[in-house]
Design a protein around this motif. Structure first.
Motif, PDB file in Angstrom:
ATOM      1  N   LEU A   1      36.652  40.783  28.973  1.00 38.84           N
ATOM      2  CA  LEU A   1      35.312  40.430  29.211  1.00 38.84           C
ATOM      3  C   LEU A   1      34.525  40.296  28.027  1.00 38.84           C
ATOM      4  O   LEU A   1      34.362  41.036  27.465  1.00 38.84           O
ATOM      5  CB  LEU A   1      34.822  41.324  30.458  1.00 38.84           C
ATOM      6  CG  LEU A   1      33.532  41.279  30.903  1.00 38.84           C
ATOM      7  CD1 LEU A   1      33.353  39.811  31.603  1.00 38.84           C
ATOM      8  CD2 LEU A   1      33.009  42.549  31.536  1.00 38.84           C
TER       9      LEU A   1
ATOM     10  N   LEU B   1      35.799  35.715  31.476  1.00 40.48           N
ATOM     11  CA  LEU B   1      36.757  36.751  32.250  1.00 40.48           C
ATOM     12  C   LEU B   1      38.117  36.462  32.231  1.00 40.48           C
ATOM     13  O   LEU B   1      38.594  35.442  32.916  1.00 40.48           O
ATOM     14  CB  LEU B   1      36.144  36.839  33.544  1.00 40.48           C
ATOM     15  CG  LEU B   1      36.655  38.307  34.228  1.00 40.48           C
ATOM     16  CD1 LEU B   1      36.155  39.585  33.536  1.00 40.48           C
ATOM     17  CD2 LEU B   1      36.104  38.171  35.740  1.00 40.48           C
TER      18      LEU B   1
ATOM     19  N   ALA C   1      32.817  35.189  38.715  1.00 43.53           N
ATOM     20  CA  ALA C   1      32.117  35.115  37.448  1.00 43.53           C
ATOM     21  C   ALA C   1      30.823  34.225  37.313  1.00 43.53           C
ATOM     22  O   ALA C   1      29.880  34.724  36.667  1.00 43.53           O
ATOM     23  CB  ALA C   1      33.008  34.385  36.352  1.00 43.53           C
TER      24      ALA C   1
ATOM     25  N   LEU D   1      31.431  45.746  35.269  1.00 42.02           N
ATOM     26  CA  LEU D   1      30.842  44.423  35.175  1.00 42.02           C
ATOM     27  C   LEU D   1      29.284  44.734  34.690  1.00 42.02           C
ATOM     28  O   LEU D   1      28.684  44.120  34.011  1.00 42.02           O
ATOM     29  CB  LEU D   1      30.837  43.458  36.183  1.00 42.02           C
ATOM     30  CG  LEU D   1      32.110  42.831  36.605  1.00 42.02           C
ATOM     31  CD1 LEU D   1      32.444  42.141  37.885  1.00 42.02           C
ATOM     32  CD2 LEU D   1      32.789  42.144  35.317  1.00 42.02           C
TER      33      LEU D   1
END
Length: 234
Positions: free
Chosen positions: A14, A32, A126, A225
């Motif tokens: 990432l 990603l 994403a 994330l």
């Protein structure tokens, strides 16, 4: 064994690169794995007609894929967005709005554009994750300029895919897994709270216990994330 060799609870590699567009009020490029999405946020000092004189702002989104984002070239959507595209951009828009205090934003609109440069599964997730970073950067500029007094973005909004692959719950499906998963889900969250869960049986039914396991896995993934989002806008 996953095709990528990752652990069942591991994200793909990432990276979130902010400020990649010199013209947009906010922008980032999120990578990603082999899914790469360019996200920009554009500020307008107006709102849609249904919000005029309400004191509320608006956040909307558009989504698209470049013709060669996939293995074979796709035709550009010149005659309007397809049903799939409309469904995804509505998801992105309502996800970002769910994490935004529209009153604190004031009567202005921020449009978030998410353009898929390269696709390998999880493009909508994403787009939501990168879209929030672009939105955060644009809002930071409003705060710095004194155009708004309160921060309308309390916590990051992110999304991750989970699913049952080869009988195992796995996090962040790439295309080889997504195309063969027995159960597929996209989970959108802000902090510890759910915004939207899209979960369906693709090749096999699933139990309540498996559903809870997948949601726990998505909570883990969205937490990772959110850390990357905060680091990108720090």
């Amino acid at each position: 064994m996953r095709p990528s060799g990752r652990a069942t609870d591991a994200l793909r590699s990432l990276s979130i690169e902010p400020h990649v567009n010199r013209h947009a009020e906010g922008s980032c490029l999120i990578r990603l794995g082999h899914t790469h999405v360019l996200c920009t946020a554009s500020l307008e000092e107006r709102v849609p007609p249904f919000l005029k004189n309400t004191g509320k702002g608006w956040v909307t989104a558009e989504y698209g894929m470049l013709p060669r984002a996939t293995n074979t070239r796709m035709r550009r959507e010149r005659d309007g967005a397809s049903g799939r595209t409309q469904e995804i951009q509505r998801l992105i828009g309502r996800s970002l709005r769910a994490g935004c205090d529209l009153v604190a934003l004031g009567e202005r609109q921020i449009s978030v554009d998410c353009d898929v440069i390269q696709a390998d599964g999880g493009t909508r997730c994403a787009a939501i994750t990168g879209g929030w970073v672009a939105l955060r950067i644009a809002v930071n500029k409003l705060l710095k300029a004194g155009a708004i007094q309160r921060d309308p973005l309390a916590t990051p909004v992110s999304a991750i895919s989970v699913g049952m692959y080869a009988g195992q719950p796995v996090l962040d499906l790439d295309y080889p897994e997504d195309s063969e998963a027995g159960v597929d889900a996209n989970v959108v969250m802000t902090g510890e709270r759910l915004i939207e869960v899209q979960m369906s049986a693709e090749g096999a039914t699933f139990s309540r216990e498996q559903m809870v396991t997948l949601l726990d896995l998505a909570t883990l993934g969205n937490g990772l994330l959110a850390q990357a989002q905060r680091a990108a806008v720090a």
